[in-house]
Design a protein around this motif. Structure first.
Motif, PDB file in Angstrom:
ATOM      1  N   ILE A 126       0.858  -1.185   0.000  1.00  0.00           N
ATOM      2  CA  ILE A 126       0.000   0.000   0.000  1.00  0.00           C
ATOM      3  C   ILE A 126       0.894   1.233   0.000  1.00  0.00           C
ATOM      4  N   SER A 127       0.631   2.132  -0.918  1.00  0.00           N
ATOM      5  CA  SER A 127       1.474   3.324  -1.028  1.00  0.00           C
ATOM      6  C   SER A 127       1.126   4.341   0.055  1.00  0.00           C
ATOM      7  N   PRO A 128       2.061   5.217   0.367  1.00  0.00           N
ATOM      8  CA  PRO A 128       1.767   6.299   1.312  1.00  0.00           C
ATOM      9  C   PRO A 128       0.586   7.150   0.854  1.00  0.00           C
ATOM     10  N   LEU A 129       0.493   7.384  -0.447  1.00  0.00           N
ATOM     11  CA  LEU A 129      -0.611   8.194  -0.968  1.00  0.00           C
ATOM     12  C   LEU A 129      -1.961   7.517  -0.738  1.00  0.00           C
ATOM     13  N   GLU A 130      -2.015   6.204  -0.929  1.00  0.00           N
ATOM     14  CA  GLU A 130      -3.265   5.473  -0.692  1.00  0.00           C
ATOM     15  C   GLU A 130      -3.665   5.511   0.781  1.00  0.00           C
ATOM     16  N   THR A 131      -2.701   5.340   1.673  1.00  0.00           N
ATOM     17  CA  THR A 131      -3.043   5.365   3.093  1.00  0.00           C
ATOM     18  C   THR A 131      -3.428   6.778   3.532  1.00  0.00           C
ATOM     19  N   ALA A 132      -2.774   7.792   2.967  1.00  0.00           N
ATOM     20  CA  ALA A 132      -3.139   9.179   3.276  1.00  0.00           C
ATOM     21  C   ALA A 132      -4.553   9.479   2.783  1.00  0.00           C
ATOM     22  N   GLU A 133      -4.901   8.977   1.612  1.00  0.00           N
ATOM     23  CA  GLU A 133      -6.258   9.167   1.089  1.00  0.00           C
ATOM     24  C   GLU A 133      -7.287   8.476   1.980  1.00  0.00           C
ATOM     25  N   SER A 134      -6.919   7.327   2.546  1.00  0.00           N
ATOM     26  CA  SER A 134      -7.853   6.649   3.452  1.00  0.00           C
ATOM     27  C   SER A 134      -8.072   7.475   4.714  1.00  0.00           C
ATOM     28  N   ASP A 181       3.873   7.286   5.732  1.00  0.00           N
ATOM     29  CA  ASP A 181       4.864   6.567   4.936  1.00  0.00           C
ATOM     30  C   ASP A 181       4.313   5.244   4.414  1.00  0.00           C
ATOM     31  N   GLY A 182       3.007   5.028   4.568  1.00  0.00           N
ATOM     32  CA  GLY A 182       2.370   3.785   4.152  1.00  0.00           C
ATOM     33  C   GLY A 182       2.262   2.783   5.285  1.00  0.00           C
ATOM     34  N   ASP A 183       3.055   2.981   6.327  1.00  0.00           N
ATOM     35  CA  ASP A 183       3.062   2.083   7.477  1.00  0.00           C
ATOM     36  C   ASP A 183       2.420   2.726   8.703  1.00  0.00           C
ATOM     37  N   ARG A 184       2.619   4.035   8.843  1.00  0.00           N
ATOM     38  CA  ARG A 184       2.059   4.741   9.996  1.00  0.00           C
ATOM     39  C   ARG A 184       1.770   6.191   9.649  1.00  0.00           C
ATOM     40  N   PHE A 185       0.907   6.783  10.466  1.00  0.00           N
ATOM     41  CA  PHE A 185       0.617   8.219  10.421  1.00  0.00           C
ATOM     42  C   PHE A 185       1.316   8.844  11.614  1.00  0.00           C
ATOM     43  N   TRP A 186       1.802  10.083  11.483  1.00  0.00           N
ATOM     44  CA  TRP A 186       2.317  10.806  12.647  1.00  0.00           C
ATOM     45  C   TRP A 186       2.088  12.294  12.468  1.00  0.00           C
ATOM     46  N   TRP A 187       1.915  12.978  13.610  1.00  0.00           N
ATOM     47  CA  TRP A 187       1.623  14.409  13.616  1.00  0.00           C
ATOM     48  C   TRP A 187       2.146  15.019  14.910  1.00  0.00           C
TER      49      TRP A 187
END
Length: 104
Positions: A10-18, A52-58
Motif C-alpha cells: 500500500i502506497s503512502p498516498l493510498e493510506t493518506a487518502e484513506s 509513509d504507508g506504514d504509519r501516520f504521525w503528527w
C-alpha cells in the motif's frame, strides 16, 4: 518493487487518502499531497499528518525541557482510529486562542 510502495503493497498516498476519507466522516476537510515516498494530509494550521504507508504521525506539542516537538503516531492499517485521534487534535487547535493578535 516500486519505491512508492511499502512492504505491504500500500502506497503512502493510498493510506493518506484513506485518512482523508475518514476525516471527511468527521466533517473535517483535508488535502493530500504525495511525493518522495511520503504523503502529507494537511488538516489545519499546525496540523499536518505525515504518512509513509506504514504509519501516520503528527505534532502534538512542544517539549520545553528538550526544546523539540512531540509527536503522536498511529498504524496506517487503522485509518478510522487515526482519524478520531487527529479529529481530537484538530478540535484542540480550533478551540485554542490564536497565538497572536491579527495585524490591522
Amino acid at each position: 518493487m516500486n519505491a512508492a510502495f511499502v512492504a505491504g503493497g500500500i502506497s503512502p498516498l493510498e493510506t493518506a487518502e484513506s485518512l482523508r476519507a475518514e476525516l471527511d466522516r468527521w466533517k473535517i476537510s483535508a488535502d493530500v499531497h504525495g511525493g518522495y515516498g511520503l504523503a502529507l494530509v494537511s488538516v489545519w494550521v499546525g496540523l499536518v499528518v505525515w504518512c509513509d504507508g506504514d504509519r501516520f504521525w503528527w505534532r502534538t506539542g512542544w517539549d520545553d525541557r528538550r526544546e523539540r516537538f512531540t509527536y503522536a503516531w498511529h498504524p496506517a492499517i487503522e485509518p478510522a482510529r487515526a482519524a478520531r485521534r487527529v479529529a481530537f487534535r484538530y478540535r484542540d487547535l480550533r478551540d485554542a486562542p490564536p497565538p497572536s493578535e491579527p495585524i490591522a
